[in-house]
Write a protein that holds these residues in place. Structure first.
Motif, PDB file in Angstrom:
ATOM      1  N   ASN A 172     -40.659   5.294  -3.379  1.00 53.83           N
ATOM      2  CA  ASN A 172     -40.898   6.765  -3.977  1.00 53.83           C
ATOM      3  C   ASN A 172     -39.917   6.857  -5.141  1.00 53.83           C
ATOM      4  O   ASN A 172     -38.850   6.183  -5.328  1.00 53.83           O
ATOM      5  N   ASP A 173     -39.902   8.043  -5.720  1.00 54.79           N
ATOM      6  CA  ASP A 173     -39.284   8.165  -7.159  1.00 54.79           C
ATOM      7  C   ASP A 173     -37.629   8.194  -6.785  1.00 54.79           C
ATOM      8  O   ASP A 173     -36.868   8.223  -7.635  1.00 54.79           O
ATOM      9  N   ASN A 174     -37.344   8.728  -5.523  1.00 54.00           N
ATOM     10  CA  ASN A 174     -35.798   8.751  -5.197  1.00 54.00           C
ATOM     11  C   ASN A 174     -35.018   7.515  -5.607  1.00 54.00           C
ATOM     12  O   ASN A 174     -34.101   7.554  -5.998  1.00 54.00           O
ATOM     13  N   TRP A 175     -35.792   6.503  -5.284  1.00 54.38           N
ATOM     14  CA  TRP A 175     -35.139   5.082  -5.642  1.00 54.38           C
ATOM     15  C   TRP A 175     -35.004   5.123  -6.941  1.00 54.38           C
ATOM     16  O   TRP A 175     -33.891   4.600  -7.500  1.00 54.38           O
ATOM     17  N   TYR A 176     -35.835   5.438  -7.820  1.00 53.14           N
ATOM     18  CA  TYR A 176     -35.918   5.265  -9.204  1.00 53.14           C
ATOM     19  C   TYR A 176     -34.711   6.251  -9.876  1.00 53.14           C
ATOM     20  O   TYR A 176     -34.107   5.981 -10.843  1.00 53.14           O
ATOM     21  N   LYS A 177     -34.643   7.618  -9.307  1.00 54.77           N
ATOM     22  CA  LYS A 177     -33.690   8.358  -9.681  1.00 54.77           C
ATOM     23  C   LYS A 177     -32.241   7.775  -9.234  1.00 54.77           C
ATOM     24  O   LYS A 177     -31.227   7.781 -10.048  1.00 54.77           O
ATOM     25  N   TYR A 178     -32.203   6.878  -8.108  1.00 58.78           N
ATOM     26  CA  TYR A 178     -30.750   6.500  -7.751  1.00 58.78           C
ATOM     27  C   TYR A 178     -30.320   5.492  -8.768  1.00 58.78           C
ATOM     28  O   TYR A 178     -29.206   5.317  -9.065  1.00 58.78           O
ATOM     29  N   ILE A 179     -31.273   4.556  -9.144  1.00 62.41           N
ATOM     30  CA  ILE A 179     -31.044   3.305  -9.785  1.00 62.41           C
ATOM     31  C   ILE A 179     -30.983   3.563 -11.231  1.00 62.41           C
ATOM     32  O   ILE A 179     -30.599   2.892 -12.184  1.00 62.41           O
ATOM     33  N   ASP A 180     -31.476   5.105 -11.517  1.00 65.58           N
ATOM     34  CA  ASP A 180     -31.475   5.553 -13.106  1.00 65.58           C
ATOM     35  C   ASP A 180     -32.455   4.628 -13.728  1.00 65.58           C
ATOM     36  O   ASP A 180     -32.072   4.257 -14.946  1.00 65.58           O
ATOM     37  N   LYS A 181     -33.632   4.450 -13.255  1.00 67.59           N
ATOM     38  CA  LYS A 181     -34.642   3.651 -13.910  1.00 67.59           C
ATOM     39  C   LYS A 181     -35.847   4.556 -14.052  1.00 67.59           C
ATOM     40  O   LYS A 181     -36.042   5.440 -13.079  1.00 67.59           O
ATOM     41  N   PRO A 182     -36.621   4.311 -14.932  1.00 69.71           N
ATOM     42  CA  PRO A 182     -38.165   4.921 -15.043  1.00 69.71           C
ATOM     43  C   PRO A 182     -38.937   4.475 -13.907  1.00 69.71           C
ATOM     44  O   PRO A 182     -38.837   3.416 -13.329  1.00 69.71           O
ATOM     45  N   PRO A 183     -39.588   5.673 -13.115  1.00 73.79           N
ATOM     46  CA  PRO A 183     -40.330   5.131 -11.774  1.00 73.79           C
ATOM     47  C   PRO A 183     -41.359   4.255 -12.388  1.00 73.79           C
ATOM     48  O   PRO A 183     -42.035   4.040 -13.272  1.00 73.79           O
ATOM     49  N   GLY A 184     -41.581   3.145 -11.145  1.00 75.01           N
ATOM     50  CA  GLY A 184     -42.698   2.284 -11.441  1.00 75.01           C
ATOM     51  C   GLY A 184     -42.231   0.941 -12.106  1.00 75.01           C
ATOM     52  O   GLY A 184     -42.827   0.114 -12.150  1.00 75.01           O
ATOM     53  N   THR A 185     -40.997   1.128 -12.416  1.00 76.58           N
ATOM     54  CA  THR A 185     -40.317  -0.272 -12.708  1.00 76.58           C
ATOM     55  C   THR A 185     -40.351  -1.390 -11.608  1.00 76.58           C
ATOM     56  O   THR A 185     -40.338  -0.821 -10.495  1.00 76.58           O
ATOM     57  N   ASP A 186     -40.543  -2.585 -12.136  1.00 79.08           N
ATOM     58  CA  ASP A 186     -40.816  -3.590 -11.209  1.00 79.08           C
ATOM     59  C   ASP A 186     -39.955  -3.648  -9.744  1.00 79.08           C
ATOM     60  O   ASP A 186     -38.715  -3.120  -9.781  1.00 79.08           O
ATOM     61  N   ILE A 187     -40.786  -3.730  -8.811  1.00 74.55           N
ATOM     62  CA  ILE A 187     -40.040  -3.196  -7.502  1.00 74.55           C
ATOM     63  C   ILE A 187     -39.998  -4.217  -6.729  1.00 74.55           C
ATOM     64  O   ILE A 187     -39.133  -4.239  -5.658  1.00 74.55           O
ATOM     65  N   SER A 188     -40.580  -5.556  -7.293  1.00 71.49           N
ATOM     66  CA  SER A 188     -40.426  -6.502  -6.082  1.00 71.49           C
ATOM     67  C   SER A 188     -39.476  -7.042  -5.494  1.00 71.49           C
ATOM     68  O   SER A 188     -39.090  -6.895  -4.215  1.00 71.49           O
ATOM     69  N   ASN A 189     -38.248  -7.348  -6.249  1.00 77.01           N
ATOM     70  CA  ASN A 189     -37.151  -7.653  -5.442  1.00 77.01           C
ATOM     71  C   ASN A 189     -35.755  -6.916  -6.339  1.00 77.01           C
ATOM     72  O   ASN A 189     -34.636  -7.511  -5.863  1.00 77.01           O
ATOM     73  N   LEU A 190     -36.142  -5.949  -6.921  1.00 77.40           N
ATOM     74  CA  LEU A 190     -35.337  -5.250  -7.575  1.00 77.40           C
ATOM     75  C   LEU A 190     -34.122  -4.817  -6.764  1.00 77.40           C
ATOM     76  O   LEU A 190     -32.838  -4.851  -7.019  1.00 77.40           O
ATOM     77  N   TRP A 191     -34.553  -4.364  -5.571  1.00 77.23           N
ATOM     78  CA  TRP A 191     -33.328  -3.622  -4.522  1.00 77.23           C
ATOM     79  C   TRP A 191     -32.263  -4.579  -4.282  1.00 77.23           C
ATOM     80  O   TRP A 191     -31.284  -4.247  -3.988  1.00 77.23           O
ATOM     81  N   LEU A 192     -32.648  -6.035  -4.196  1.00 78.46           N
ATOM     82  CA  LEU A 192     -31.612  -6.902  -4.054  1.00 78.46           C
ATOM     83  C   LEU A 192     -30.352  -6.787  -5.058  1.00 78.46           C
ATOM     84  O   LEU A 192     -29.210  -6.895  -4.797  1.00 78.46           O
ATOM     85  N   ASP A 193     -30.710  -6.501  -6.409  1.00 79.59           N
ATOM     86  CA  ASP A 193     -30.136  -6.521  -7.611  1.00 79.59           C
ATOM     87  C   ASP A 193     -28.942  -5.351  -7.044  1.00 79.59           C
ATOM     88  O   ASP A 193     -27.897  -5.462  -7.876  1.00 79.59           O
TER      89      ASP A 193
END
Lengths: 501, 133
Positions: A172-193
């Motif tokens: 959800n958008d909270n993730w993008y808000k947290y990482i400060d990236k526009p919603p929908g940015t590639d999500i596959s393994n982004l969280w690992l970064d």
């Protein structure tokens, strides 16, 4: 034989749904049978049968639709292909102005194995109801989805969905808000970064185990905040969603920011070690201060020779300082006791007006020495409360002593006892320096010190009122501050009365 | 303060400066002072001599005051008055000290030399009146 035939017909007529049987003899198609429901739909009696297909349907559909139906019929006769139903508007035979949307499908009936066509069955289904039901269902699903989306949007947590192999498919958008990236940015393994390097291995191991076993996933780790670059602690939890056969179809998870919670826990720990430090330090300080007291007094008592006036005066200064030091240590220890929960009260029924009277009697000297007037008229009734008399005496003495200390000579301190509803109230009023407005809300907190003309002289520890409040709290009572007009303070202690006499 | 019959006092205190002070104060009134710096030493002293009064600190190394009381058992020594002379102990310790038979509990930070002497005189007076009765 005839009888059997009749019973078959009866059964056929009763079949729920609209079915019409056509005898195929192209280009002539004769209606040979129809169910009761079909009969009602087309508004024709079963007898006499042998209507022609065109005779039946020309009455019910527009010319255009009739054309379409003929094409379907011909196709059904000539080919073996799967037939798709056709939807037409059927006039309601009873209300010619009304139309019903009906779905007609054509089925071949073969007479022998060679595939020779003998009959065609047309099934008629009113799709109006079906359609409205579909629309309703669709709306419901959409509403549910919207509601879920809103809910997922409102909760402060990061909500995610992963495929059975562990790939994030939605977040959800909270993730993008947290990482400060526009919603929908590639999500596959982004969280690992964004995971703290020290947490990667552990997280992968735990996640991998959950994926393998289907057990609940739960872990605490740190994510980097996009905007600040700072790592915050999260607790991540996920549960598998299984199909009817028990296979995992999806994982649904949340990540909750627990940084504040963690900080709070650290602060609590810190606070505890501070309390322990105060306790240990006070114990360590108390013994040498007690020894100093003995030696000063020994000298002062003339045990080792007479003292000059000046020697005596200097010793008195030492004795006063030593007493203040011991008082501070005692206050610290008392506070450490209430803070650690070690302080214990021995509650008994005590007449509060009697207790206040005793305290006042004992303190008369204090006021005389400070040349202050004590205004006190004994309360004539008994007000019994459940208190620890020792602790309560110390609290009341402390409040009265404060009133005196923070007041000038030749001023009056008023102490009164009253019964208000089911409470006994002890009022201590002075005309002293008072408490500035901005200090009042922190007055009963630890180390709350007020700098005024008297505070340096009085040398308070900032612990007395805190301790008093804690003790009154332990009695389920209240201690409050009000300003006295035109100047000074009013302290009020309220305690529940057990009995009035 | 009147100087009456001297009494034997065992001062059990681990802080040397305090112990010295108590010895001087009590000796100045003519009392017979013996010193012990922990509970173990105090037990050894009580085996050698019967004391009129034991001034007992609670927090001490080797064997603390409570430990001393458990072994000494004041109730079995009616001739000896045990006074806890201590600083800010837990309620548990104070309760236990009383249960083990101590007669008084004095906060030593509150006691000036004359208070100590008065305390000793008071105990002596009680004992003396007991004898008369």
């Amino acid at each position: 034989m005839t009888q059997r035939k009749i019973s078959y017909e009866k059964i056929f007529h009763a079949i729920p749904g609209g079915y019409i049987v056509l005898k195929s003899n192209p280009p002539v198609y004769t209606v040979t049978e129809m169910t009761d429901e079909a009969q009602a739909m087309i508004g024709m009696s079963r007898k006499p049968l042998q209507y022609d297909f065109a005779t039946v349907f020309s009455r019910l559909v527009s010319n255009e639709d009739l054309e379409g139906l003929y094409i379907k019929l011909t196709k059904c006769v000539s080919t073996n292909d799967e037939m798709y139903p056709v939807v037409v508007r059927l006039h309601d035979p009873k209300h010619p102005a009304k139309n019903r949307r009906c779905e007609l499908s054509f089925h071949r009936v073969q007479s022998n194995r060679a595939g020779k066509l003998s009959s065609i069955i047309i099934s008629i289904r009113d799709v109006r109801d079906l359609k409205s039901e579909n629309v309703h269902l669709k709306e419901k699903v959409l509403a549910d989805a919207r509601r879920l989306q809103t809910m997922v949007g409102t909760i402060p947590d990061i909500v995610w969905e992963a495929s059975p192999d562990g790939q994030i498919v939605y977040i959800n958008d909270n993730w993008y808000k947290y990482i400060d990236k526009p919603p929908g940015t590639d999500i596959s393994n982004l969280w690992l970064d964004y995971l703290h390097p020290d947490d990667v291995e552990r997280s992968m191991a735990v996640w991998g185990r959950s994926l393998k076993t289907g057990e609940k996933y739960e872990i605490e780790y740190r994510f980097r905040e996009g905007r600040t670059g700072q790592y915050n602690w999260f607790i991540s939890r996920a549960l598998p969603f299984k199909d009817e056969d028990g296979n995992i179809v999806r994982w649904y998870g949340t990540c909750t920011n627990i940084e504040a919670h963690k900080k709070n826990a650290q602060l609590l720990d810190l606070n505890k070690s501070k309390d322990e430090f105060i306790s240990i330090a006070s114990h360590q300080l108390r013994t040498p201060a007690t020894a100093v007291k003995q030696y000063l007094h020994m000298l002062d008592s003339g045990m080792f020779g007479e003292l000059s006036q000046q020697q005596h005066d200097l010793l008195q200064r030492g004795i006063e300082s030593n007493e203040r030091q011991l008082r501070t240590i005692t206050d610290l220890l008392k506070v450490a006791q209430v803070d650690s929960g070690e302080a214990r009260l021995n509650m008994i029924h005590v007449d509060m007006s009697g207790l206040v009277h005793e305290i006042i009697t004992d303190m008369t000297e204090v006021f005389k020495n400070r040349q202050q007037t004590l205004v006190y008229s004994p309360f004539k009734r008994k007000a019994i409360a459940n208190v620890d008399p020792e602790a309560m005496r110390m609290v009341i003495e402390n409040i009265i002593d404060n009133a005196s200390k923070y007041s000038d000579e030749d001023t009056a301190i008023t102490v009164s006892v009253k019964i208000e509803k089911d409470e006994v109230c002890i009022y201590v009023k002075d005309n002293g320096v008072g408490i500035p407005l901005e200090k009042r809300d922190k007055l009963f907190e630890k180390f709350s010190r007020i700098h005024n003309s008297r505070s340096t002289k009085v040398g308070g520890t900032g612990l007395g009122l805190y301790w008093a409040r804690r003790v009154i709290d332990m009695h389920d009572g209240k201690i409050t501050y009000n300003e006295n007009k035109p100047q000074g303070s009013i302290f009020t202690i309220r305690l529940k009365i057990v009995e009035k006499m | 303060m009147s100087k009456s019959k001297p009494v034997s006092v065992l001062v059990v205190e681990d802080d040397e400066a305090l112990s010295d002070a108590y010895e001087m104060i009590l000796a100045s009134a003519g009392h017979d002072v013996t010193r012990a710096f922990n509970g173990r030493e105090a037990l050894e002293q009580t085996e050698q001599q019967d004391f009129d009064i034991i001034l007992l600190d609670l927090r001490m190394p080797v064997l603390d005051g409570i430990g001393f009381l458990r072994e000494f058992k004041p109730t079995e020594h009616p001739e000896t008055s045990v006074v806890v002379f201590s600083n800010y102990d837990t309620h548990k310790d104070i309760d236990e000290a009383y249960e083990l038979g101590v007669e008084r509990y004095v906060l030593k930070a509150r006691a000036a030399p004359k208070d100590l002497l008065n305390l000793v005189q008071g105990i002596v007076a009680e004992k003396f009146s007991d004898v008369v009765a």
